[in-house]
Enzyme design. Structure first.
Site, mmCIF file in Angstrom:
data_model
loop_
_atom_site.group_PDB
_atom_site.id
_atom_site.type_symbol
_atom_site.label_atom_id
_atom_site.label_comp_id
_atom_site.label_asym_id
_atom_site.label_seq_id
_atom_site.Cartn_x
_atom_site.Cartn_y
_atom_site.Cartn_z
ATOM 1 N N SER A 171 0.888 -1.006 -0.011
ATOM 2 C CA SER A 171 -0.001 0.298 0.750
ATOM 3 C C SER A 171 0.771 1.354 0.292
ATOM 4 C CB SER A 171 -1.080 -0.714 1.133
ATOM 5 O OG SER A 171 -0.640 0.351 2.238
ATOM 6 N N HIS A 180 -3.263 -5.381 3.144
ATOM 7 C CA HIS A 180 -2.773 -6.751 3.000
ATOM 8 C C HIS A 180 -3.142 -7.932 4.253
ATOM 9 C CE1 HIS A 180 1.142 -3.739 4.552
ATOM 10 N NE2 HIS A 180 0.723 -3.904 3.808
ATOM 11 N N GLU A 233 -4.299 -1.983 9.821
ATOM 12 C CA GLU A 233 -3.143 -2.564 10.729
ATOM 13 C C GLU A 233 -4.323 -2.218 11.994
ATOM 14 O OE1 GLU A 233 0.864 -1.109 9.916
ATOM 15 O OE2 GLU A 233 0.866 -2.034 8.066
ATOM 16 N N GLU A 236 1.103 -8.899 7.524
ATOM 17 C CA GLU A 236 2.355 -8.727 8.775
ATOM 18 C C GLU A 236 2.377 -9.864 9.561
ATOM 19 O OE1 GLU A 236 2.663 -4.773 9.370
ATOM 20 O OE2 GLU A 236 3.318 -4.469 7.334
ATOM 21 N N ASP A 286 -3.156 1.628 11.644
ATOM 22 C CA ASP A 286 -2.438 1.884 9.678
ATOM 23 C C ASP A 286 -4.168 2.182 9.460
ATOM 24 O OD1 ASP A 286 -1.334 3.277 7.895
ATOM 25 O OD2 ASP A 286 -0.510 2.229 7.976
ATOM 26 N N ASP A 310 2.395 8.431 6.582
ATOM 27 C CA ASP A 310 2.993 6.927 5.668
ATOM 28 C C ASP A 310 2.839 7.659 3.957
ATOM 29 O OD1 ASP A 310 4.091 5.533 4.908
ATOM 30 O OD2 ASP A 310 2.362 4.263 5.512
ATOM 31 N N LYS A 370 10.557 5.080 6.279
ATOM 32 C CA LYS A 370 10.020 3.941 6.023
ATOM 33 C C LYS A 370 11.871 4.615 4.584
ATOM 34 C CE LYS A 370 5.754 2.321 5.663
ATOM 35 N NZ LYS A 370 4.683 2.494 4.928
ATOM 36 N N HIS A 429 9.060 -1.292 9.576
ATOM 37 C CA HIS A 429 9.425 -1.923 7.817
ATOM 38 C C HIS A 429 8.597 -2.539 6.882
ATOM 39 C CE1 HIS A 429 5.620 -5.093 9.505
ATOM 40 N NE2 HIS A 429 5.652 -3.847 9.227
HETATM 41 P P1 PGA Z 1 3.378 -1.317 3.093
HETATM 42 O O1 PGA Z 1 2.400 -1.251 4.774
HETATM 43 O O2 PGA Z 1 4.504 -1.867 3.305
HETATM 44 O O3 PGA Z 1 2.868 -2.157 2.423
HETATM 45 O O4 PGA Z 1 3.773 0.472 2.232
HETATM 46 C C1 PGA Z 1 2.583 -0.964 5.226
HETATM 47 C C2 PGA Z 1 2.139 0.538 5.998
HETATM 48 O O5 PGA Z 1 1.501 1.157 5.532
HETATM 49 O O6 PGA Z 1 3.056 1.252 6.248
HETATM 50 ZN ZN ZN Z 2 0.948 3.101 6.463
#
Ligand code: PGA
Ligand code: ZN
Length: 431
Positions: A49, A157, A166, A206, A238, A308, A333, A361
């Site tokens: 995502s 996910h 999440e 995850e 999230d 994010d 990230k 991650h």
């Molecule tokens: P992604 O998801 O690693 O699939 O982008 C993680 C997130 O959105 O925080």
């Molecule tokens: Zn995110």
């Protein structure tokens, strides 16, 4: 004369598979010190995502990774061969190879593999833990992050079985060992609870439980039932709202219903009042800036509003949105941007606005625990590393447990040095 200064000799890359079975790269960087050779490796994760402004990972049309391997071995390696082993200088040299806005020429995956491996190699040569080098390079004191353990998985996910991506147990403690033990104990309680409720689930990307329920509040009830009253434990989500935003209607689709920005804002507000929900990531579509602005204004005093997809670890975006006060926290990230030097720059810019940092991650992970050292090294508020049920996520928690021991040993060493210095000063003759 033979130089004993470590210098880069070569870089190699090879194809490995990530936790979703997709191709990614592992990079090895080799340096020469006199007649000796030393090397270090790093592996690159990938997201599902993703934010639209993320740097581009080179991927072949058939899903392979040959272009990225070529980038490492034929473009980056000749550029940095012979350079002194200084991760900052090397990152700048790599960056000079690609002037595109999104790194499509060299590829953020190729860049990051080299950047991480170089940093690990520098720490190895200096004989210090990676987190310590990161602390020195970034200029921040090391610290123990809160563990953001993703417990219930939804969104992209987990086949969109739950609307938000999440549902996270955020657990802090005096030590990383204590936080880890508490987080695992609650996670196992959740497993029991699901069995009691006879709820079917599968494993999300995850490593969390992916439940099928159309009851929006059920995941919050389950987590609330499993956590004891503890000021260091709370719920985070999230939402990854870009995934359920419908551009054609300019609305958000939750469980088949289209709702407005205002309704979604009220939903978050209600959830944060009813449950111990203290941290909301990507509550709105990445271009719905008004949504971010309003939620931060409305509930930002008591809830962390985290960017994010919005901020993508990119200083340009951070400065643009920081001035407008769109969030008060940010995900970090490294593969959203490409190099460690830019990652530190992004953290620096975010902290200028007082934002809290959560190192993360990706959903497609490898066994490389680099993000654990990064989170500790920059003294991040939190770390997102998924659930301990999957080996690639466990690798991060296991590294945090090792780091805990290194932190204690390091503090003892610093203490001894301080005492020795004080003693030396006391014994100094006056001449
Ligand atoms: P992604 O998801 O690693 O699939 O982008 C993680 C997130 O959105 O925080
Ligand atoms: Zn995110």
């Amino acid at each position: 004369m033979l130089s004993l200064e470590p210098r880069i000799k070569n870089c190699f890359a090879k194809h490995i598979t990530d936790s979703r079975g997709m191709a990614t790269i592992e990079v090895e960087v080799v340096a020469k010190i006199g007649l000796d050779e030393v090397s270090a490796k790093a592996a690159v994760p990938s997201g599902k995502s993703t934010g639209s402004e993320e740097a581009v990972a080179l991927r072949d049309a058939d899903g392979g990774i040959l272009q990225a391997i070529d980038s490492v071995e034929k473009k980056i390696a000749p550029k940095i061969a012979g350079m002194a082993l200084d991760s900052e200088d090397i990152d700048h040299a790599i960056l000079s190879l690609d002037t595109t806005r999104n790194k499509e020429h060299i590829g953020a995956n190729a860049m990051l593999g080299v950047s991480m491996a170089v940093m690990r190699l520098e720490a190895k040569v200096k004989n210090i833990p990676l987190w310590k080098l990161i602390s020195q390079k970034s200029g921040y004191p090391a610290g123990r992050p809160i563990l953001y353990m993703n417990t219930l998985n939804g969104g992209a996910h987990a086949d969109f079985c739950l609307p938000f991506q999440e549902y996270i147990l955020a657990v802090g403690g005096k030590t990383l060992t204590e936080s880890n033990e508490k987080a695992i104990a609650i996670f196992e309680k959740v497993r029991q609870k699901l069995a009691e409720k006879k709820m079917d689930y599968f494993m999300g990307d995850e490593g969390g439980f992916a439940l099928r329920t159309s009851d929006l509040e059920e995941p919050f009830r389950i987590l609330t039932d499993c956590i004891e009253k503890d000021p260091n434990i709370f719920i985070a989500i999230d939402a990854a709202a870009s995934e359920f935003y419908r551009k054609e209607n300019q609305k958000y689709e939750l469980n088949g219903n289209l709702i407005s920005r205002g309704d979604l804002l009220m939903l978050y507000k209600g959830l944060s009042e009813k449950y111990d929900l203290k941290s909301i990531e990507d509550p709105f579509y990445e271009k719905d800036l008004t949504g971010f602005e309003e939620i931060t204004k409305w509930i930002g005093d008591s809830v962390l509003i985290v960017g994010d997809d919005l901020t993508v670890t990119n200083s340009i975006m951070i400065r643009k949105y920081g001035d407008r006060g769109l969030v008060n926290g940010m995900i970090v990230k490294p593969n959203q941007i490409g190099t460690m030097v830019e990652t530190f720059g992004a953290i620096h810019d975010a902290r200028k606005y007082g934002w809290k940092i959560i190192v993360s991650h990706r959903s497609g992970e490898t066994m490389d625990p680099f993000v654990a050292d990064l989170a500790v090294g920059v003294g991040a508020y939190g770390i997102k590393a998924g659930a301990h049920t999957q080996p690639e996520r466990r690798a991060k928690y296991d590294r945090l447990l090792e780091i805990e021991k290194e932190l204690v040993a390091d503090a003892e060493q610093e203490q001894t040095k301080k005492k020795d210095r004080a003693l030396e000063r006391k014994n100094q003759p006056y001449y």
